[in-house]
Write a protein that holds these residues in place. Structure first.
Motif, PDB file in Angstrom:
ATOM      1  N   PRO A 251       0.600  -1.244  -0.045  1.00 32.34           N
ATOM      2  CA  PRO A 251       0.102  -0.038  -0.111  1.00 32.34           C
ATOM      3  C   PRO A 251       0.837   1.272   0.187  1.00 32.34           C
ATOM      4  CG  PRO A 251       0.065  -1.078   2.192  1.00 32.34           C
ATOM      5  CD  PRO A 251       0.726  -2.016   1.222  1.00 32.34           C
ATOM      6  N   SER A 252       0.348   2.267  -0.438  1.00 38.17           N
ATOM      7  CA  SER A 252       0.773   3.637  -0.728  1.00 38.17           C
ATOM      8  C   SER A 252      -0.066   4.812  -0.712  1.00 38.17           C
ATOM      9  CB  SER A 252       1.882   3.657  -1.891  1.00 38.17           C
ATOM     10  OG  SER A 252       1.043   3.676  -2.972  1.00 38.17           O
ATOM     11  N   PHE A 253       0.637   6.119  -0.555  1.00 41.87           N
ATOM     12  CA  PHE A 253      -0.513   6.872  -0.492  1.00 41.87           C
ATOM     13  C   PHE A 253      -0.989   7.401  -1.755  1.00 41.87           C
ATOM     14  CE2 PHE A 253       1.954   7.897   3.471  1.00 41.87           C
ATOM     15  CZ  PHE A 253       0.814   7.950   4.497  1.00 41.87           C
ATOM     16  N   LYS A 254      -0.135   7.064  -2.986  1.00 42.14           N
ATOM     17  CA  LYS A 254      -0.709   7.271  -4.067  1.00 42.14           C
ATOM     18  C   LYS A 254      -1.909   6.405  -4.531  1.00 42.14           C
ATOM     19  CE  LYS A 254       1.121   6.927  -8.957  1.00 42.14           C
ATOM     20  NZ  LYS A 254       2.272   6.453  -9.952  1.00 42.14           N
ATOM     21  N   GLN A 255      -1.818   5.099  -3.902  1.00 43.65           N
ATOM     22  CA  GLN A 255      -3.081   4.468  -4.362  1.00 43.65           C
ATOM     23  C   GLN A 255      -4.322   5.005  -3.415  1.00 43.65           C
ATOM     24  OE1 GLN A 255      -1.984   0.571  -2.890  1.00 43.65           O
ATOM     25  NE2 GLN A 255      -0.741   0.122  -4.407  1.00 43.65           N
TER      26      GLN A 255
ATOM     27  N   ASP B 106     -11.147   2.067   2.350  1.00 46.59           N
ATOM     28  CA  ASP B 106     -11.282   1.601   3.677  1.00 46.59           C
ATOM     29  C   ASP B 106     -10.251   0.534   4.077  1.00 46.59           C
ATOM     30  OD1 ASP B 106     -13.172   3.533   4.090  1.00 46.59           O
ATOM     31  OD2 ASP B 106     -14.875   1.844   3.976  1.00 46.59           O
ATOM     32  N   ASP B 107     -10.144  -0.504   3.094  1.00 43.52           N
ATOM     33  CA  ASP B 107      -9.070  -1.557   3.318  1.00 43.52           C
ATOM     34  C   ASP B 107      -7.768  -0.871   3.343  1.00 43.52           C
ATOM     35  OD1 ASP B 107     -11.373  -3.143   3.822  1.00 43.52           O
ATOM     36  OD2 ASP B 107     -11.155  -4.198   2.015  1.00 43.52           O
ATOM     37  N   LEU B 108      -7.634  -0.007   2.314  1.00 44.25           N
ATOM     38  CA  LEU B 108      -6.478   0.390   1.830  1.00 44.25           C
ATOM     39  C   LEU B 108      -5.817   1.228   3.043  1.00 44.25           C
ATOM     40  CD1 LEU B 108      -4.318  -0.022  -0.407  1.00 44.25           C
ATOM     41  CD2 LEU B 108      -5.250   2.038  -1.572  1.00 44.25           C
ATOM     42  N   VAL B 109      -6.641   1.918   3.421  1.00 52.13           N
ATOM     43  CA  VAL B 109      -6.294   3.101   4.515  1.00 52.13           C
ATOM     44  C   VAL B 109      -5.845   2.245   5.821  1.00 52.13           C
ATOM     45  CG1 VAL B 109      -6.974   4.552   6.402  1.00 52.13           C
ATOM     46  CG2 VAL B 109      -7.751   4.818   4.002  1.00 52.13           C
ATOM     47  N   GLN B 110      -6.579   1.040   6.149  1.00 47.92           N
ATOM     48  CA  GLN B 110      -6.194   0.265   7.354  1.00 47.92           C
ATOM     49  C   GLN B 110      -4.824  -0.565   6.944  1.00 47.92           C
ATOM     50  OE1 GLN B 110      -9.054  -2.671   8.612  1.00 47.92           O
ATOM     51  NE2 GLN B 110      -8.032  -3.405   9.945  1.00 47.92           N
ATOM     52  N   LEU B 111      -4.568  -0.960   5.692  1.00 47.22           N
ATOM     53  CA  LEU B 111      -3.542  -1.571   5.474  1.00 47.22           C
ATOM     54  C   LEU B 111      -2.157  -0.775   5.573  1.00 47.22           C
ATOM     55  CD1 LEU B 111      -4.559  -4.048   2.378  1.00 47.22           C
ATOM     56  CD2 LEU B 111      -4.123  -4.810   4.881  1.00 47.22           C
ATOM     57  N   GLN B 112      -2.783   0.611   5.369  1.00 51.05           N
ATOM     58  CA  GLN B 112      -1.647   1.679   5.001  1.00 51.05           C
ATOM     59  C   GLN B 112      -0.880   1.936   6.568  1.00 51.05           C
ATOM     60  OE1 GLN B 112       0.260   2.889   2.478  1.00 51.05           O
ATOM     61  NE2 GLN B 112       1.319   4.283   3.890  1.00 51.05           N
ATOM     62  N   PHE B 113      -1.878   1.780   7.336  1.00 52.83           N
ATOM     63  CA  PHE B 113      -1.478   2.044   8.916  1.00 52.83           C
ATOM     64  C   PHE B 113      -0.917   0.933   9.265  1.00 52.83           C
ATOM     65  CE2 PHE B 113      -5.065   5.377   8.896  1.00 52.83           C
ATOM     66  CZ  PHE B 113      -4.351   6.417   9.509  1.00 52.83           C
ATOM     67  N   ALA B 114      -1.120  -0.299   8.912  1.00 50.12           N
ATOM     68  CA  ALA B 114      -0.376  -1.377   9.519  1.00 50.12           C
ATOM     69  C   ALA B 114       0.986  -1.449   8.676  1.00 50.12           C
ATOM     70  CB  ALA B 114      -1.371  -2.573   9.061  1.00 50.12           C
TER      71      ALA B 114
END
Length: 688
Positions: free
Chosen positions: A404-408, A444-452
């Motif tokens: 994951p990345s902020f670009k995604q 939503d999933d991507l934000v959670q994975l980004q924090f992880a």
């Protein structure tokens, strides 16, 4: 007698009394204390008339007399009154003289001090005067210079300001010295400064003209006053600049018109003319114009190719034509024509996309619309289709990589923002809302994975376990479940690295001494890492390297011994020593290379005499013998190739000789010549 005695004792040598303490006591004695003097007891008798008179004691008397003895008075020896009176009369003249000398001494000392003070004062005043003459006057404060200050101070401040080389300071300096008349005391120096400052201003003007600033150059050069030595030069430069600038502008304008009309030869002629101008600016523009001609030719070629593609009238060709036309530089003259045709081709492509959408082929419609550039004049349905396709493109950015990345996240947010602009009345609204729900879930999933992922980036065991727990919250029914599982597997491998890295680090530390026991201990430490762990491969590589070092340490003595024997000429013993290194060992290949070299040297040493003998026979004319000797060198030997090359050469030479003999032995008239007159030597052939 008493008077004569005291004349000798006290009154005749005053200088001696002033040099001794006892003399000082006599000088300061009072008449009342004279009885305290210890005087010898002399008989008192009336003065003898017949005795010669004692010389009078006065100032400057040189009568020598012994010094008087002064002692404590004793009652038994106290002088008689008559004797004391006579002593007083004798001592009083000497005491008076001593008092006069003491009174004169302070006056002499005062005059000496006065003279010394005068000398010191004169020297001090001379030193102050010399310092004043040799010390420069204080420099003026240019920050607080007054308009009514002296011209020398104003000139000094002008020179200091001009050191910066700035145009305003130079102009101010010229204005200052330019108003001074010819009879001004500083006129000569002012003329020199005016010439220097005028040259500096002209240099600034030339720099401005070289940087495409004709107005600035003319304005700067115009500041040079008429009384400057280079005034005429400045005016001539201004006129020359204006003339060349007008020529350059005319040539450049003509070149642009030629490029717009695709007159390439005419444009090239203007480039040549611009290059002949003296001004560096126009020579630079000539180089730029050359590049522009090439770019214009390429743009025209792209436009022609795009037009040919668009003539096919199919969606694929239209998409290719649009993509090719978009590569044309907007700064080129061809872009104006390309822009118009791009609009036509885009509308045709959008029309085809709308037809595909109406037929229910949404994916094909999106693929076609994505090839068209944005157009604000589209119909609502076409605009909705364009927005939907653009949202699809933004959402696809989140599927490029597994991490994951902020670009995604930004791509999904932009996709949601774009799809929300589709009006509810559009036929694409329902489809857009369905995609919006999916993209929102992905976001939503991507934000959670980004924090992880941010937690896992700390690289610690606890942070990695925390990241795994966060990623496992993404359920199996979520759109980013596969990505979450991939991250979990990756982070578990990272945990294994964190756990096993200390073993491998410790093993490398143990191996640092480089000894066999240390290397074996390092191998044992690295072998602790199990086979199914992530760092097992790295550990195996380190173990292999350490095993190789152990084998090198063990076998190096054999190889060193072999080389020592070879240096002594004992090559066979060297080969035997090197063969102790077994196959598969670290030094085996190196040992085998050395063995091959030594065997080659042995073969050369054995076969070189044979080949030299063959060379000698060949030089003697016995080619057949040389061939027989050289043939003794067997196949695979070091000199075998050289021997075979020599044999081949000798055979050719022998064939040539035999052919010449046959030609010479042939009968000229009949066959009987060969049989009777020519005697064939059977041994002759054997020599060759």
């Amino acid at each position: 007698m008493v008077r004569k005695y005291f004349d000798r004792r006290l009154g005749t040598k005053t200088n001696q009394y002033t040099q001794h303490t006892s003399d000082w006591q006599i000088q300061n004695i009072e008449p009342a204390d004279l009885h305290k003097l210890k005087l010898p007891k002399l008989p008192i008798s009336p003065p003898d008339a017949t005795a010669p008179a004692a010389p009078a004691v006065g100032v400057g008397s040189t009568v020598e007399s012994p010094p008087a003895e002064v002692s404590q008075p004793q009652e038994a020896d106290a002088p008689q009154p008559a004797q004391a009176e006579n002593a007083i009369q004798i001592a009083q003249p000497g005491a008076r003289r001593l008092r006069r000398q003491q009174m004169r001494s302070p006056k002499s000392w005062n005059w000496s001090m006065l003279g010394l003070g005068a000398i010191i004062l004169s020297v001090g005043m001379g030193a102050v005067a010399l310092t004043w003459l040799t010390t420069l006057p204080p420099l003026p404060d240019c920050g607080k210079i007054s308009p009514i200050a002296a011209d020398s101070e104003r000139l000094y401040c002008a020179q200091e300001a001009i050191r910066s080389g700035e145009l305003p300071q130079l102009v101010a300096g010229l204005q200052l010295v330019g108003q001074w008349p010819d009879d001004h005391p500083l006129h000569g120096e002012a003329q020199k400064l005016m010439a220097n400052w005028s040259k500096a201003i002209l240099a600034i003007a030339k720099d401005k003209i070289n940087h495409n600033d004709l107005p600035g150059a003319v304005e700067a050069a115009a500041h040079i006053p008429p009384n400057s030595p280079i005034y005429e030069e400045a005016q001539a430069s201004i006129a020359h600049w204006k003339e060349q600038w007008q020529q350059g502008e005319t040539l450049y304008k003509t070149a642009q018109e030629a490029l717009q009309n695709q007159y390439w030869d005419k444009a090239s002629e203007q480039v040549s003319a611009l290059g002949q101008l003296e001004n560096p600016y126009w020579r630079q523009r000539a180089d730029q114009l050359t590049s522009q001609i090439l770019a214009e030719k390429q743009a025209r070629s792209q436009l022609v190719e795009a037009r040919n593609l668009a003539k096919r009238q199919n969606p694929k060709a239209l998409g290719e034509a649009i993509a090719l036309a978009q590569q044309i530089s907007p700064n080129s003259h061809a872009w104006a024509e390309a822009k118009t045709e791009l609009t036509q081709w885009s509308q045709a492509l959008l029309k085809t996309g709308m037809q595909q959408w109406q037929q229910g082929n949404l994916e094909a419609a999106i693929a076609l619309v994505q090839q068209a550039p944005p157009d604000p004049t589209l119909s609502p349905d076409a605009a909705a289709l364009v927005q939907y396709s653009h949202a699809q493109r933004l959402a696809s950015w989140s599927e490029v990589q597994w991490e994951p990345s902020f670009k995604q996240i930004w791509g999904l947010m932009q996709a949601l923002s774009t799809v929300n602009r589709i009006e509810p009345g559009s036929e694409l609204y329902r489809q857009a809302q369905t995609e919006r729900e999916t993209w929102q879930a992905q976001l939503d999933d991507l934000v959670q994975l980004q924090f992880a992922n941010l937690s896992a980036s700390l690289g610690q065991r606890f942070s990695l376990e925390t990241a795994i727990k966060q990623a496992e919250l993404v359920g199996a029914d979520r759109p980013r479940r596969v990505q979450a599982q991939t991250l979990v597997a990756h982070w578990r491998q990272e945990i294994e690295r964190v756990e096993d890295r200390p073993y491998l680090r410790r093993a490398r530390e143990l191996a640092e001494p480089g000894t066999i026991p240390a290397l074996k201990a390092a191998i044992a430490q690295a072998s602790v890492i199990p086979l199914n762990r992530v760092l097992r491969g790295e550990a195996q590589g380190a173990i292999a390297a350490w095993n190789s070092q152990i084998e090198t340490i063990e076998d190096q003595p054999f190889l060193d011994e072999a080389r020592t024997l070879a240096e002594k000429g004992k090559r066979r013993e060297a080969i035997a020593a090197a063969e102790k290194i077994r196959s598969g060992r670290a030094l085996y290949d190196e040992a085998q290379t050395a063995i091959r070299n030594w065997r080659t040297e042995i073969e050369i040493a054995e076969d070189r005499p044979i080949l030299n003998e063959a060379y000698e026979l060949a030089e003697q004319g016995s080619l057949s013998g040389a061939i027989d000797v050289a043939s003794q060198i067997g196949r695979g030997r070091a000199l075998y190739s050289e021997a075979r090359s020599a044999i081949a050469q000798w055979r050719i030479e022998r064939e040539i000789i035999w052919d010449s003999w046959e030609a010479e032995s042939a009968p000229e008239s009949d066959d009987s010549y060969y049989e009777e007159d020519y005697e064939y030597d059977e041994g002759y052939e054997e020599d060759y």
